[in-house]
Design a protein around this motif. Structure first.
Motif, short mmCIF file in Angstrom:
data_model
loop_
_atom_site.label_atom_id
_atom_site.label_comp_id
_atom_site.label_asym_id
_atom_site.label_seq_id
_atom_site.Cartn_x
_atom_site.Cartn_y
_atom_site.Cartn_z
N ARG A 24 0.83 -1.22 0.00
CA ARG A 24 0.00 0.00 0.00
C ARG A 24 0.86 1.26 0.00
N LEU A 25 1.92 1.26 0.82
CA LEU A 25 2.80 2.44 0.88
C LEU A 25 3.49 2.67 -0.46
N ILE A 26 3.96 1.61 -1.08
CA ILE A 26 4.61 1.73 -2.39
C ILE A 26 3.64 2.27 -3.43
N GLU A 27 2.38 1.87 -3.31
CA GLU A 27 1.36 2.34 -4.26
C GLU A 27 0.89 3.75 -3.97
N GLY A 28 1.39 4.36 -2.87
CA GLY A 28 1.08 5.76 -2.61
C GLY A 28 0.18 6.03 -1.42
N ALA A 29 -0.28 5.01 -0.73
CA ALA A 29 -1.11 5.24 0.46
C ALA A 29 -0.24 5.87 1.55
N SER A 30 -0.87 6.64 2.41
CA SER A 30 -0.11 7.25 3.50
C SER A 30 0.06 6.24 4.64
N TRP A 31 1.11 6.43 5.41
CA TRP A 31 1.30 5.55 6.56
C TRP A 31 0.17 5.75 7.55
#
Length: 134
Positions: free
Chosen positions: A109-116
């Motif tokens: 998810r983080l790699i795909e652009g979601a925020s932490w």
């Protein structure tokens, strides 16, 4: 100021010198709870310097032993202290399948652009907790 013991005030000779300068400047004592330490007189300062020097050496000796122990454990593949990391089982060597899956999904998810923050909020909503509370 009252301290439990001089090595609770400091184990670093430089910090002791700062404390001594403060005592000399303000003419206010720093004493320990037994009353044997007093940084106002010359003898008290001299004794504090000796005690702090010895405490500093003991601290350095302990740090050296701990580093050596950690290196030996690392070289044998044995994890060192603390609670188990999230994603690993209690032996800290075998992945926990469920927790490892959560981590992989979060990384994706983080790699795909979601925020932490969004990931944390999602885990909180789903009741995914740390290894400490699990």
């Amino acid at each position: 100021m009252i301290v439990y013991d001089i090595d609770r005030l400091t184990r670093d000779p430089r910090h002791l010198e700062d404390a001594i300068e403060t005592v000399e400047h303000y003419h206010r004592p720093i004493i320990d709870i037994t009353g044997t330490l007093d940084l106002l007189p010359d003898n008290g300062r001299a004794m504090a310097r000796v005690v702090v020097a010895m405490a500093n050496k003991q601290s350095a000796d302990t740090a050296r032993r701990v580093r050596r122990n950690h290196k030996a454990r690392r070289d044998r593949g044995i994890p060192v202290g603390g609670t188990r990391p999230f994603g690993w089982q209690g032996d800290k060597r075998i992945l926990d399948p469920t927790e490892a899956k959560h981590i992989r999904n979060a990384v994706k998810r983080l790699i795909e652009g979601a925020s932490w923050h969004a990931t944390v909020a999602d885990w909180n909503r789903r009741g995914i907790t740390t290894s400490v509370t699990a």
